[in-house]
Write an enzyme that holds these catalytic residues in place. Structure first.
Site, PDB file in Angstrom:
ATOM      1  N   LEU A 141      50.683  44.675  18.119  1.00 30.14           N
ATOM      2  CA  LEU A 141      50.391  46.051  17.742  1.00 30.14           C
ATOM      3  C   LEU A 141      51.040  46.968  18.767  1.00 30.14           C
ATOM      4  O   LEU A 141      50.919  46.731  19.976  1.00 30.14           O
ATOM      5  CB  LEU A 141      48.880  46.302  17.736  1.00 30.14           C
ATOM      6  CG  LEU A 141      48.038  45.389  16.853  1.00 30.14           C
ATOM      7  CD1 LEU A 141      46.564  45.691  17.062  1.00 30.14           C
ATOM      8  CD2 LEU A 141      48.422  45.554  15.400  1.00 30.14           C
ATOM      9  N   GLY A 187      53.147  40.286  24.378  1.00 31.04           N
ATOM     10  CA  GLY A 187      51.884  40.336  25.083  1.00 31.04           C
ATOM     11  C   GLY A 187      50.826  41.249  24.501  1.00 31.04           C
ATOM     12  O   GLY A 187      49.679  41.243  24.935  1.00 31.04           O
ATOM     13  N   HIS A 188      51.160  42.039  23.503  1.00 34.01           N
ATOM     14  CA  HIS A 188      50.198  43.015  22.964  1.00 34.01           C
ATOM     15  C   HIS A 188      50.132  42.895  21.442  1.00 34.01           C
ATOM     16  O   HIS A 188      50.716  43.709  20.743  1.00 34.01           O
ATOM     17  CB  HIS A 188      50.598  44.441  23.350  1.00 34.01           C
ATOM     18  CG  HIS A 188      49.516  45.445  23.163  1.00 34.01           C
ATOM     19  ND1 HIS A 188      49.366  46.187  22.023  1.00 34.01           N
ATOM     20  CD2 HIS A 188      48.517  45.823  23.986  1.00 34.01           C
ATOM     21  CE1 HIS A 188      48.336  47.012  22.161  1.00 34.01           C
ATOM     22  NE2 HIS A 188      47.813  46.814  23.347  1.00 34.01           N
ATOM     23  N   MET A 189      49.491  42.107  20.893  1.00 36.72           N
ATOM     24  CA  MET A 189      48.673  40.979  21.245  1.00 36.72           C
ATOM     25  C   MET A 189      49.336  39.737  20.644  1.00 36.72           C
ATOM     26  O   MET A 189      49.788  39.821  19.514  1.00 36.72           O
ATOM     27  CB  MET A 189      47.289  41.064  20.632  1.00 36.72           C
ATOM     28  CG  MET A 189      46.585  42.329  20.716  1.00 36.72           C
ATOM     29  SD  MET A 189      45.637  43.028  21.898  1.00 36.72           S
ATOM     30  CE  MET A 189      45.502  44.617  21.096  1.00 36.72           C
ATOM     31  N   TRP A 201      56.827  44.899  24.418  1.00 34.13           N
ATOM     32  CA  TRP A 201      55.377  44.696  24.358  1.00 34.13           C
ATOM     33  C   TRP A 201      54.950  43.663  23.319  1.00 34.13           C
ATOM     34  O   TRP A 201      53.793  43.258  23.300  1.00 34.13           O
ATOM     35  CB  TRP A 201      54.659  46.028  24.081  1.00 34.13           C
ATOM     36  CG  TRP A 201      55.264  46.814  22.957  1.00 34.13           C
ATOM     37  CD1 TRP A 201      56.147  47.841  23.066  1.00 34.13           C
ATOM     38  CD2 TRP A 201      55.021  46.651  21.554  1.00 34.13           C
ATOM     39  NE1 TRP A 201      56.491  48.327  21.817  1.00 34.13           N
ATOM     40  CE2 TRP A 201      55.811  47.599  20.870  1.00 34.13           C
ATOM     41  CE3 TRP A 201      54.228  45.789  20.802  1.00 34.13           C
ATOM     42  CZ2 TRP A 201      55.819  47.731  19.484  1.00 34.13           C
ATOM     43  CZ3 TRP A 201      54.238  45.917  19.419  1.00 34.13           C
ATOM     44  CH2 TRP A 201      55.034  46.870  18.780  1.00 34.13           C
TER      45      TRP A 201
END
Length: 173
Positions: free
Chosen positions: A73, A66-68, A63
């Site tokens: 996070l 893409g997060h963020m 993740w």
């Protein structure tokens, strides 16, 4: 406002006392690769239904990109997944539910209270609240980074018939 009551005081958890590493966890949890959300189990009291473990977060978590972007996070849903995997480990290891496989049945009272980033160690504590053998389990959980609670809630695990899942997997190819 009164201070939040801990299921298990995070300062009392000996993170160096690894009771089960990833190979032992895999004996009881079916998740693999990027879905494995536990690194180690460090506390296990089956009589009290209390268990603690952790996940060491790396820059390579699926993740992160893409997060963020630029400020990764840990998604709250992944904290809940880590808590579910911890609860599953204890229930399956000790045969408490008498189920071949355990799946998510629901989440209640979930609150996110802090930020979790790559490089952090997410410590998770789970406490059994209710158990109906071969049916369901309800657990309270709390997640910490250092001494800070970053997530808490309750989860429900339900028995999943393995034969049905395996048949669905082969039928839906």
């Amino acid at each position: 406002m009164p201070e939040k009551e801990f299921l298990l005081d995070p300062q009392s958890i000996d993170l160096d006392n690894v009771l089960a590493g990833i190979e032992e966890i895999r004996k009881y949890n079916p998740q693999r690769y990027s879905m494995e959300q536990l690194t180690a189990i460090v506390y296990d009291d089956p009589d009290a239904g209390l268990v603690a473990g952790y996940k060491d977060l790396k820059e390579s978590e699926f993740w992160v990109s893409g997060h963020m972007p630029g400020m990764p996070l840990m998604p709250g849903v992944m904290m809940c997944e880590a808590a579910a995997q911890l609860s599953t480990y204890q229930v399956q290891r000790h045969g408490a539910l008498q189920a071949g496989m355990l799946g998510f049945g629901g989440l209640d009272k979930v609150r996110f209270r802090g930020i979790v980033r790559p490089g952090d160690r997410l410590v998770i504590v789970s406490k059994r609240l209710a158990l109906r053998p071969r049916m369901m389990i309800r657990c309270a959980f709390q997640c910490f980074v250092e001494q800070n609670m970053v997530c808490e809630g309750e989860l429900v695990g339900v028995s999943i018939p393995i034969e049905s899942v395996k048949q669905d997997l082969t039928t839906n190819k």
